[in-house]
Design an enzyme around this catalytic site. Sequence first.
Site, PDB file in Angstrom:
ATOM      1  N   CYS A  43       0.694  -1.223   0.016  1.00 14.65           N
ATOM      2  CA  CYS A  43      -0.093  -0.006   0.147  1.00 14.65           C
ATOM      3  C   CYS A  43       0.916   1.268  -0.020  1.00 14.65           C
ATOM      4  O   CYS A  43       0.715   2.067  -0.845  1.00 14.65           O
ATOM      5  CB  CYS A  43      -0.856  -0.166   0.994  1.00 14.65           C
ATOM      6  SG  CYS A  43      -1.833   1.437   1.397  1.00 14.65           S
ATOM      7  N   CYS A  48      -1.414   1.653  -3.175  1.00 16.09           N
ATOM      8  CA  CYS A  48      -2.371   2.635  -3.047  1.00 16.09           C
ATOM      9  C   CYS A  48      -1.518   4.027  -3.016  1.00 16.09           C
ATOM     10  O   CYS A  48      -2.552   4.914  -3.668  1.00 16.09           O
ATOM     11  CB  CYS A  48      -3.427   2.375  -1.774  1.00 16.09           C
ATOM     12  SG  CYS A  48      -3.301   0.864  -0.953  1.00 16.09           S
ATOM     13  N   LYS A  51       0.289   5.181  -6.085  1.00 14.21           N
ATOM     14  CA  LYS A  51      -0.843   5.329  -7.125  1.00 14.21           C
ATOM     15  C   LYS A  51      -1.615   6.599  -7.108  1.00 14.21           C
ATOM     16  O   LYS A  51      -1.982   7.209  -8.212  1.00 14.21           O
ATOM     17  CB  LYS A  51      -1.818   4.066  -7.029  1.00 14.21           C
ATOM     18  CG  LYS A  51      -2.771   3.798  -8.093  1.00 14.21           C
ATOM     19  CD  LYS A  51      -4.190   4.481  -7.683  1.00 14.21           C
ATOM     20  CE  LYS A  51      -4.719   3.730  -6.302  1.00 14.21           C
ATOM     21  NZ  LYS A  51      -5.261   2.514  -6.397  1.00 14.21           N
ATOM     22  N   TYR A 178      -9.012  -3.176 -11.515  1.00 15.56           N
ATOM     23  CA  TYR A 178      -8.823  -1.930 -10.967  1.00 15.56           C
ATOM     24  C   TYR A 178      -7.575  -0.998 -11.381  1.00 15.56           C
ATOM     25  O   TYR A 178      -7.200  -0.041 -11.687  1.00 15.56           O
ATOM     26  CB  TYR A 178      -9.273  -1.625  -9.655  1.00 15.56           C
ATOM     27  CG  TYR A 178      -8.276  -1.892  -8.581  1.00 15.56           C
ATOM     28  CD1 TYR A 178      -7.519  -1.282  -7.992  1.00 15.56           C
ATOM     29  CD2 TYR A 178      -8.308  -3.306  -8.027  1.00 15.56           C
ATOM     30  CE1 TYR A 178      -6.800  -1.555  -6.968  1.00 15.56           C
ATOM     31  CE2 TYR A 178      -7.526  -3.656  -7.044  1.00 15.56           C
ATOM     32  CZ  TYR A 178      -6.673  -2.918  -6.499  1.00 15.56           C
ATOM     33  OH  TYR A 178      -5.856  -3.181  -5.583  1.00 15.56           O
ATOM     34  N   GLU A 182      -6.759   1.893 -13.613  1.00 19.75           N
ATOM     35  CA  GLU A 182      -6.229   3.227 -12.897  1.00 19.75           C
ATOM     36  C   GLU A 182      -5.068   3.559 -13.647  1.00 19.75           C
ATOM     37  O   GLU A 182      -4.658   4.943 -13.873  1.00 19.75           O
ATOM     38  CB  GLU A 182      -5.897   2.960 -11.391  1.00 19.75           C
ATOM     39  CG  GLU A 182      -6.936   2.801 -10.687  1.00 19.75           C
ATOM     40  CD  GLU A 182      -6.981   2.282  -9.351  1.00 19.75           C
ATOM     41  OE1 GLU A 182      -7.687   2.430  -8.241  1.00 19.75           O
ATOM     42  OE2 GLU A 182      -5.696   1.688  -8.956  1.00 19.75           O
ATOM     43  N   HIS A 436     -27.231  20.657  -1.297  1.00 20.49           N
ATOM     44  CA  HIS A 436     -27.136  21.230  -2.815  1.00 20.49           C
ATOM     45  C   HIS A 436     -26.336  22.415  -2.776  1.00 20.49           C
ATOM     46  O   HIS A 436     -26.042  23.082  -1.874  1.00 20.49           O
ATOM     47  CB  HIS A 436     -28.762  21.743  -2.908  1.00 20.49           C
ATOM     48  CG  HIS A 436     -29.173  22.080  -4.307  1.00 20.49           C
ATOM     49  ND1 HIS A 436     -29.084  21.610  -5.208  1.00 20.49           N
ATOM     50  CD2 HIS A 436     -29.017  23.840  -4.468  1.00 20.49           C
ATOM     51  CE1 HIS A 436     -29.291  22.347  -6.291  1.00 20.49           C
ATOM     52  NE2 HIS A 436     -29.192  23.662  -5.944  1.00 20.49           N
ATOM     53  N   GLU A 441     -26.376  14.456  -4.059  1.00 20.69           N
ATOM     54  CA  GLU A 441     -27.792  14.552  -3.604  1.00 20.69           C
ATOM     55  C   GLU A 441     -28.608  13.697  -4.606  1.00 20.69           C
ATOM     56  O   GLU A 441     -30.008  13.504  -4.489  1.00 20.69           O
ATOM     57  CB  GLU A 441     -28.401  16.147  -3.640  1.00 20.69           C
ATOM     58  CG  GLU A 441     -28.397  16.724  -5.251  1.00 20.69           C
ATOM     59  CD  GLU A 441     -28.704  18.157  -5.169  1.00 20.69           C
ATOM     60  OE1 GLU A 441     -29.755  18.482  -4.599  1.00 20.69           O
ATOM     61  OE2 GLU A 441     -27.853  18.936  -5.617  1.00 20.69           O
TER      62      GLU A 441
END
Length: 455
Positions: A43, A48, A51, A178, A182, A436, A441
């Site tokens: 990681c 992670c 990356k 993934y 990525e 908002h 939302e």
Amino acid sequence: MARYDYDLFVIGAGSGGVRAARLAAMSGARVAVAEEHRVGGTCVIRGCIPKKFMVYASEFSYHFKGAADFGWSVGKTSFDWPAFINRKDIEIARLSGVYVANLQNAGATLLHGRARLIDAHTLTIDGQSVTADKVLIATGAWPTLPADLPGSEHAITSNEAFHLEALPRRAVIAGGGYIATEFAGIFNGLGVETTLVYRGPMILRGFDDDVRAQLTRELERRGVKVIVGCHQTKLEKTAKGIVSHLSSGHKLSSDVALFATGRAPNTGDLGLEAAGVAVNDVGAVIVDDYSRTNIANIWAVGDVTDRINLTPVAIREAAAFASTEFQGKPVAFDHRDVASAVFSQPPVGSVGLSEAQARQGGGKVIVYRALFRPMKATFHGGEEKMLMKLIVDGESERVLGCHIVGPDAPEMIQMAAIAVRMGITKAQWDETCAVHPTAGEELVTMREPYVPSEL
Ligand code: FAD
């Protein structure tokens, strides 16, 4: 006199190993942790974190494009790969140092070197022999290349992608998971001519089909060439660069051929046979809900067990192990409804069941879907679209899954994961007042079930 040198010996100082070692040491146990590379593991060192830095670097080009409509003159831009890599490496070194300090502050002993089991209670680290009452295997996983690919020596994996000397002009990325997706976004955003080649019919296997289709469209819109149903049969190094021979008969030339087609658990040459630890057919350590192996004093957590191969999962498995064995509170980590993100461009956030998984049960499933241009894109005339999807059980009306493709999807899915895990109904989602103006939302204002003919 203690019977063993340590109460706990942890093999591997990555996400899982560090967490288990710290928690066990903080509860008073005598803990050693062995690391053969750098503290922090995949990681922090080659996963992670670096990356995500690359994603940040890459996204600037997209923001530059829309900046003029917001009144900015960006001028001529250029990207300095060596400067970025240098800065990235400084930050990674800092983070690795933080992990070392955390281990030491907790009172754990850090041993640099490769650990091997000699028997269930004895290990060697570079020739030095130590004994431990309990052993935790947290050795992670490593990228693999296709075994039968002629010219595979010309390929790189994600490990090397973090240390390329120069930014390639052209990249071919193999894989549809993934990591491949990525890196396709990273290279494309940095101006690299990028092609993604995936063997299957659609990228991101395991994700909701609408997510997969939407991300493919958006990757292509941003300039990534996506080739599916095809794979490399041979790599060749020529004066033109690395030539990928495709199963379709076509050829692609590139400066880098990155393979993100698989990872294997780090169980080779670990002494598992000597200790009697059982592994499955892909070499992953077999564990129960409490991360116990078949040997009474040996546990395993994280990617080496090949359950859900994500950092927070490794950490939670490790914490559950430490709680059970050193804090007197038995805990089994619940692997259901673990949210995940793909830091593609645009990114994906996903939790719970996909529409296809929900329909497998045969019961009534209601789908809510919103496909719209995000506000920022409408302002600068961008054509991109954002997808949000809720999968609802027709009987109980509980929201079983939530899937988002678009800006900030990873941030949104973290919050949505709480609701999905709590098992609340669609009506309860809708009772929550919207914030908002946000994209999020939409998640609480999708009133009408989705009718597929709208597609
Ligand atoms: P690791 O972190 O791999 O740690 C294992 C450690 O054990 C390593 O440091 C290794 O050197 C050491 N070791 C192995 N064998 C021995 C031995 N015999 N003796 C001593 N030391 C040994 N996950 C996410 O959640 N989000 C992401 O965005 C994400 N992105 C990723 C991107 C990439 C490119 C990759 C490759 C992975 C990514 N992951 C991501 C996955 C994540 O990195 C892993 O799930 C996580 O690191 C697993 O932790 P671990 O403790 O099981 O193993």
